[in-house]
Design an enzyme around this catalytic site. Structure first.
Site, short mmCIF file in Angstrom:
data_model
loop_
_atom_site.label_atom_id
_atom_site.label_comp_id
_atom_site.label_asym_id
_atom_site.label_seq_id
_atom_site.Cartn_x
_atom_site.Cartn_y
_atom_site.Cartn_z
N LYS A 170 -41.81 10.40 -80.06
CA LYS A 170 -42.71 9.41 -79.50
C LYS A 170 -44.04 9.44 -79.89
CE LYS A 170 -45.58 9.04 -76.24
NZ LYS A 170 -46.28 7.87 -76.84
N GLU A 245 -51.19 21.43 -79.47
CA GLU A 245 -52.46 21.26 -80.22
C GLU A 245 -53.34 20.35 -79.47
OE1 GLU A 245 -55.20 19.65 -82.21
OE2 GLU A 245 -53.47 19.49 -83.94
N CYS A 279 -59.52 16.30 -84.32
CA CYS A 279 -59.74 17.37 -83.19
C CYS A 279 -60.25 18.53 -83.76
CB CYS A 279 -58.22 17.73 -82.77
SG CYS A 279 -57.22 18.01 -83.99
N GLU A 378 -65.37 17.20 -75.58
CA GLU A 378 -64.93 16.54 -76.89
C GLU A 378 -65.19 14.98 -76.93
OE1 GLU A 378 -61.03 17.02 -79.86
OE2 GLU A 378 -60.86 16.58 -77.91
#
Length: 474
Positions: A170, A245, A279, A378
């Site tokens: 997905k 992750e 990231c 973040e």
């Protein structure tokens, strides 16, 4: 106008059980670029059943048979590289140079690496009278994000297939075009029916159904921390393996040497790649307190050189992926201003001359303290914060003072000192002067996730370990 209204299940393009579609928006123009079908739990069940059926035979294939399939995929991937790059630019705004280069090149690199690892990977070994066998874990649900779409898909799919697993993919709603073309690549390569399956849709629907499905043996997820927590919770009742992750707030420690200005400039330029939507981006730059003024001058000049505009032109930065992401990044920039950080480049609003599209100015804050929101959360956009340190011990303390632990970097001319500093950073991947290696494991400490991808370390995530005692009696 792209219209992708079918899923790839059991070696065939099939219509979803319910006809639901959603329009997709080009982030550079804010105009509709196509539409995709939205899957549901029933579609997931069909894909999982196909993968389970195929696993019975695919798991028993030889190393040579799987190598042949991967090599056929390489041929088809290279044929479609230009199409994939164009899709990436259209769906998430990556500049054409980046899309045709590193974005597509990462897929090639991961496939070539998987092929080389598979050639020599030890699936069994003898220890005393026992034989230790590494067997494919089973049906793997792979949930990927939009920021490096080909990288995130291929770093999961290729090790899974190489080790004998079957998969249900997905991809992100924001990067569905490139995923659809990848499915066409696998189909053209003759991957056996059911070994690779793909469903489009919302993470809250398709991803959730995959995570709790009793016949999915493993979930591999890359994305945000909150989504990762939800996936782990959904997977817990079926005790499936979950590899994640997640986010990062990585530090780039600039050592106190003659190359400081050059390293600061490189850190700014590197942060702006992919519009800061990475990231592992080193979004916290740590510089010696006594040289903050020098660092500010170098950072300001470097940020001014970052070109922003139409991703189909020769620019360094395109738009961020969506309106929601644009609003989020603007909110963080405002927060940095409110917190009293020194804005030395960029700021609120679109760059001059761009009145449409989700474009963000390359933004740099200096005199930031590590307790500020812009230093702790973040941002996932082109926003760099510069923090001062007193000495190396203080720099390491700041670098490790974060909920995350995905990556980091040490920039300096003294290699021995850089090595010593890198060892003390609590993160899964630390570069010295921005190193890169397809065979190096990638993954995080703390809230940045668990498990590792890339190279042979990525193979281990898709394998169970069986001990057969007395296999070779002494």
């Amino acid at each position: 106008m792209r219209e992708y209204h079918k899923f790839y299940i059991d070696g065939k393009w099939v219509a979803p059980l319910e006809q639901k579609t959603v329009n997709t928006i080009n982030p550079a123009t804010e105009e509709i670029s196509g539409s995709i079908a939205l899957g549901g739990a029933g579609d997931v069940d069909l894909a999982v059943k196909a993968a389970r059926k195929a696993f019975a035979t695919w798991s028993q294939t030889s190393r040579e048979e799987r190598l042949e399939v991967l090599q056929r995929i390489m041929v088809e991937y290279e044929k479609r590289a230009g199409d994939i790059a164009a899709a990436i630019t259209e769906e998430m705004g990556a500049p054409k140079g980046l899309a045709n280069g590193f974005q597509v090149g990462l897929g090639t690199g991961h496939l070539a690496t998987a092929i080389e690892v598979l050639k020599n990977f030890k699936f069994e070994e003898t220890r005393g009278a026992s034989t230790i066998v590494k067997e494919p874990i089973g049906v793997c649900g792979l949930i990927t994000p939009w920021n490096w779409p080909v990288n995130q898909v291929t770093v999961k799919v290729f090790p899974a297939l190489a080790t004998g697993c079957t998969v249900v993919l997905k991809a992100s709603q924001e990067s569905h075009f490139s995923a659809q073309i990848l499915a066409e690549v696998f189909d053209a390569a003759g991957v056996p029916a059911g070994v690779f399956n793909m469903i489009q849709g919302k993470g809250s629907v398709v991803g959730a159904a995959m995570s709790c499905h009793p016949d999915v043996d493993m979930i591999s997820f890359t994305g945000s921390e909150p989504a990762g927590v939800a996936i782990a919770q959904a997977a817990a009742p079926t005790v499936k393996r979950v590899c994640q992750e997640l986010g990062g707030k990585s530090a780039n420690i600039i050592l106190d040497d003659a190359n400081l200005a050059e390293n600061v400039a490189g850190g700014v330029t590197g942060m702006m790649v992919n519009t800061g939507q990475t990231c592992s981006a080193t979004s916290r730059m740590l510089v010696p307190k006594a040289r903050m003024a020098e660092a500010i001058a170098a950072a300001k000049e470097a940020a001014a050189q970052v070109t922003v505009g139409d991703p189909n032109s020769d620019v360094a930065m395109g738009p961020v992926v969506s309106k929601n992401q644009f609003i989020s990044v603007q909110g963080y920039i405002q927060k940095g201003i409110d917190e009293g950080a020194t804005l030395i480049a960029g700021g609120l609003g679109r760059p001059e001359g761009l009145d449409k599209g989700f474009y963000v100015k390359p933004t740099v804050f200096a005199n930031v303290t590590n307790d500020m929101v812009i230093a702790r959360e973040e941002i996932f956009g082109p926003v760099l914060v510069i923090i001062a340190y007193d000495d190396i011990d203080h720099a390491i303390e700041i670098a490790n003072d974060t909920d995350f632990g995905l990556a980091g970097n040490v920039a300096g001319a003294d290699l021995e000192q850089a090595r010593a500093v890198a060892r003390r950073i609590r993160a899964g991947s630390v570069g010295i002067n921005s190193g890169f290696d397809f065979n190096s494991p990638f993954g995080g400490y703390k809230k940045s996730g668990n498990g590792r991808e890339w190279g042979d370390y990525g193979f281990h995530e898709y394998l169970e370990i069986k001990a057969i005692l007395g296999y070779t009696p002494e």
